[in-house]
Design a protein around this motif. Sequence first.
Motif, PDB file in Angstrom:
ATOM      1  N   GLY A   1       0.805  -1.212   0.000  1.00  0.00           N
ATOM      2  CA  GLY A   1       0.000   0.000   0.000  1.00  0.00           C
ATOM      3  C   GLY A   1       0.839   1.263   0.000  1.00  0.00           C
ATOM      4  N   ALA A   2       2.014   1.201   0.641  1.00  0.00           N
ATOM      5  CA  ALA A   2       2.877   2.379   0.715  1.00  0.00           C
ATOM      6  C   ALA A   2       3.706   2.572  -0.548  1.00  0.00           C
ATOM      7  N   VAL A   3       4.208   1.469  -1.119  1.00  0.00           N
ATOM      8  CA  VAL A   3       5.081   1.558  -2.291  1.00  0.00           C
ATOM      9  C   VAL A   3       4.279   1.709  -3.583  1.00  0.00           C
ATOM     10  N   LEU A   4       3.136   1.000  -3.657  1.00  0.00           N
ATOM     11  CA  LEU A   4       2.304   1.043  -4.866  1.00  0.00           C
ATOM     12  C   LEU A   4       0.869   1.446  -4.506  1.00  0.00           C
TER      13      LEU A   4
ATOM     14  N   ALA B   1      -6.697   0.373  12.047  1.00  0.00           N
ATOM     15  CA  ALA B   1      -5.797   1.293  11.346  1.00  0.00           C
ATOM     16  C   ALA B   1      -6.583   2.366  10.614  1.00  0.00           C
ATOM     17  N   VAL B   2      -7.664   1.965   9.946  1.00  0.00           N
ATOM     18  CA  VAL B   2      -8.515   2.936   9.255  1.00  0.00           C
ATOM     19  C   VAL B   2      -9.146   3.896  10.260  1.00  0.00           C
ATOM     20  N   SER B   3      -9.586   3.361  11.401  1.00  0.00           N
ATOM     21  CA  SER B   3     -10.206   4.201  12.426  1.00  0.00           C
ATOM     22  C   SER B   3      -9.219   5.221  12.976  1.00  0.00           C
ATOM     23  N   LEU B   4      -7.988   4.789  13.233  1.00  0.00           N
ATOM     24  CA  LEU B   4      -6.977   5.706  13.747  1.00  0.00           C
ATOM     25  C   LEU B   4      -6.629   6.774  12.714  1.00  0.00           C
ATOM     26  N   GLY B   5      -6.510   6.367  11.466  1.00  0.00           N
ATOM     27  CA  GLY B   5      -6.247   7.339  10.418  1.00  0.00           C
ATOM     28  C   GLY B   5      -7.376   8.346  10.288  1.00  0.00           C
ATOM     29  N   MET B   6      -8.612   7.865  10.404  1.00  0.00           N
ATOM     30  CA  MET B   6      -9.784   8.734  10.337  1.00  0.00           C
ATOM     31  C   MET B   6      -9.792   9.721  11.498  1.00  0.00           C
ATOM     32  N   GLY B   7      -9.440   9.225  12.698  1.00  0.00           N
ATOM     33  CA  GLY B   7      -9.391  10.103  13.859  1.00  0.00           C
ATOM     34  C   GLY B   7      -8.324  11.174  13.723  1.00  0.00           C
ATOM     35  N   ALA B   8      -7.139  10.779  13.238  1.00  0.00           N
ATOM     36  CA  ALA B   8      -6.055  11.744  13.053  1.00  0.00           C
ATOM     37  C   ALA B   8      -6.436  12.807  12.029  1.00  0.00           C
ATOM     38  N   GLN B   9      -7.113  12.395  10.963  1.00  0.00           N
ATOM     39  CA  GLN B   9      -7.548  13.342   9.943  1.00  0.00           C
ATOM     40  C   GLN B   9      -8.542  14.350  10.508  1.00  0.00           C
TER      41      GLN B   9
ATOM     42  N   VAL C   1       1.884  17.137  10.671  1.00  0.00           N
ATOM     43  CA  VAL C   1       1.014  17.459  11.812  1.00  0.00           C
ATOM     44  C   VAL C   1       0.289  16.194  12.270  1.00  0.00           C
ATOM     45  N   LYS C   2      -0.157  15.395  11.312  1.00  0.00           N
ATOM     46  CA  LYS C   2      -0.823  14.124  11.657  1.00  0.00           C
ATOM     47  C   LYS C   2       0.137  13.183  12.371  1.00  0.00           C
ATOM     48  N   VAL C   3       1.417  13.216  11.981  1.00  0.00           N
ATOM     49  CA  VAL C   3       2.428  12.404  12.663  1.00  0.00           C
ATOM     50  C   VAL C   3       2.510  12.788  14.138  1.00  0.00           C
ATOM     51  N   ILE C   4       2.555  14.083  14.410  1.00  0.00           N
ATOM     52  CA  ILE C   4       2.620  14.566  15.796  1.00  0.00           C
ATOM     53  C   ILE C   4       1.375  14.136  16.570  1.00  0.00           C
ATOM     54  N   ILE C   5       0.203  14.264  15.940  1.00  0.00           N
ATOM     55  CA  ILE C   5      -1.058  13.865  16.584  1.00  0.00           C
ATOM     56  C   ILE C   5      -1.022  12.384  16.938  1.00  0.00           C
ATOM     57  N   VAL C   6      -0.610  11.551  15.974  1.00  0.00           N
ATOM     58  CA  VAL C   6      -0.579  10.103  16.200  1.00  0.00           C
ATOM     59  C   VAL C   6       0.431   9.750  17.288  1.00  0.00           C
ATOM     60  N   ILE C   7       1.584  10.409  17.301  1.00  0.00           N
ATOM     61  CA  ILE C   7       2.599  10.124  18.328  1.00  0.00           C
ATOM     62  C   ILE C   7       2.053  10.431  19.724  1.00  0.00           C
TER      63      ILE C   7
ATOM     64  N   ILE D   1      -1.854   7.025   5.729  1.00  0.00           N
ATOM     65  CA  ILE D   1      -2.153   8.444   5.526  1.00  0.00           C
ATOM     66  C   ILE D   1      -1.152   9.040   4.531  1.00  0.00           C
ATOM     67  N   TYR D   2       0.128   8.682   4.698  1.00  0.00           N
ATOM     68  CA  TYR D   2       1.178   9.198   3.821  1.00  0.00           C
ATOM     69  C   TYR D   2       0.958   8.744   2.377  1.00  0.00           C
ATOM     70  N   ALA D   3       0.558   7.485   2.215  1.00  0.00           N
ATOM     71  CA  ALA D   3       0.387   6.929   0.874  1.00  0.00           C
ATOM     72  C   ALA D   3      -0.976   7.245   0.280  1.00  0.00           C
ATOM     73  N   GLY D   4      -1.837   7.881   1.086  1.00  0.00           N
ATOM     74  CA  GLY D   4      -3.185   8.165   0.607  1.00  0.00           C
ATOM     75  C   GLY D   4      -4.000   6.902   0.436  1.00  0.00           C
ATOM     76  N   GLY D   5      -3.693   5.892   1.261  1.00  0.00           N
ATOM     77  CA  GLY D   5      -4.312   4.584   1.049  1.00  0.00           C
ATOM     78  C   GLY D   5      -5.447   4.219   1.979  1.00  0.00           C
ATOM     79  N   LEU D   6      -6.022   5.195   2.703  1.00  0.00           N
ATOM     80  CA  LEU D   6      -7.114   4.856   3.615  1.00  0.00           C
ATOM     81  C   LEU D   6      -8.312   4.273   2.867  1.00  0.00           C
ATOM     82  N   ASN D   7      -8.634   4.842   1.707  1.00  0.00           N
ATOM     83  CA  ASN D   7      -9.753   4.318   0.928  1.00  0.00           C
ATOM     84  C   ASN D   7      -9.474   2.894   0.461  1.00  0.00           C
ATOM     85  N   ALA D   8      -8.235   2.646   0.059  1.00  0.00           N
ATOM     86  CA  ALA D   8      -7.861   1.302  -0.374  1.00  0.00           C
ATOM     87  C   ALA D   8      -7.958   0.312   0.781  1.00  0.00           C
TER      88      ALA D   8
END
Length: 508
Positions: A24-27, A199-207, A225-231, A452-459
């Motif tokens: 998901g991150a590479v492709l 993982a999707v839920s956490l990404g959604m919360g960070a967004q 900024v999302k990285v700081i929030i997640v940390i 989040i970085y790869a834009g893969g939440l929808n995937a």
Amino acid sequence: MPKAKVTKVFYIALALVAVTVLIGAVLPEQFETVTGNINQFITEKFGWYYVMISTFMVLFCVFLILSPIGKLTLGKPGDKPEFSTVSWFAMLFSAGMGIGLVFWGASEPLSHYLAPPTAKPETDEAFREALRSTFFHWGFHAWAIYGIVALGLAYFQFRKGEPGLISRTLRPILGNRVDGMIGTIIDVLAVFATVVGVAVSLGMGAQQINGGLHYLFGIPNTFWVKVIIVIIVTILFLMSAWSGLSKGIQYLSNLNLIFAGLLLFAVLFVGPTILIMNMFSTSVGNLLENFVYMSFDVAPLNEVKKDWMSSWTIYYWGWWMSWSPFVGIFIARVSKGRTVREFLLGVLLVPALLSFFWFSVFGTTAIETVKKVPGIGEMVVETQLFAIFNEMPMGIGLSLLALLLICTFFVTSADSATFVLGMQSTHGSLNPSNKIKVIWGLAQSLIALVLIYAGGLNALQSAAIIVAFPFSFVLLGMMFAFYKDANKERLHLGLTLTPHKRFRRKEE
């Protein structure tokens, strides 16, 4: 206390998750295309199956509530509940819905109002249909799916002495094969579904946290900024996970209930109070009136509605199934000592009614606000709630409270997930080691950040629906296995529905 042994489920599931996230991150584009195509195939060809199995689970739960099996205790005779009823409701509600309620509370009814399945958009009929559809998606079907998994686990673990593993609930039909490779495959599937869903839920919360901070204070809406929030949130939920179930998760769940109640009643009284109460009452009646038809409808002759159902209803049924190992395992862990009837009534009715009221308050307020400020309807989902609050008295206070609630839900969901993943990785141990919980906690956060970085939440959401398809067969097996064993137990104890004094109370 003996040290919990790490099983091969841990290593296989961790490797599977790593490979999936790496792809998901590479492709990201190819990953999203492939998972999207598979997801589309499933919803088009098997939408009817998702509808039928979800409805069957609701009917099965109702049957158990009314049957003599409802008198059986989820534990040994004489076992008492470990947690108070209020804490129990708080924990299952926080784990079962969590961030989703805040994320979709205003946005889903608003979306259905602007683009309803059958009504003309932005009309009174669209308003009614919006709340009815949202109630349907977040109501009895969702909690029946959760309840089936939790019921089977609690029954076989606390009454039959099996490890708290999904695979062991199938022993009545698979026999000792659950101790071998088949059992490992089932448990790996459950762990993978849990990691994907969380993982999707956490990404959604960070967004949404970042979206709120950006809307309110102009903080950049960027990956870092999302990285700081997640940390920050990761540190908090790992501290909670380290403190254990009876401390961290219970306290945070109760805190969630307080924050959610404050936000709910603040919006209720500041918003269109009378209309909210009227729409709540009417929409509950509207749902009950149309419940049977909606439960079986797949819109075979209405392409517009069929496409809408694929995006919403079918998606939700698959989404709840993909989340059911996580939520079911956690609910089972905190439900020891309750009867089957008490458990199912609590799981089906209380969270569903609370969800109905929540969506009535936020959905009605959102729709009434958008009638005055149409531009809000065109905003991205993660900022709509804050834009709505901006049009209300005490808007800043409501937004800050919403952000705080998202954070506590974020922590509780991740905290609960680390516990569940720890259980599944250590042969169902009720007290997995802190080391295992920390590993899974860090893995969840890293997965969310990579996606989040790869834009893969929808995937990954598509991947969750795909995972739900094979897991649905496990759910069918769990229902059959539970009924087979519980009915045998019921006959052995002589439990019936007769009014004879011997059967007036639950089993001794």
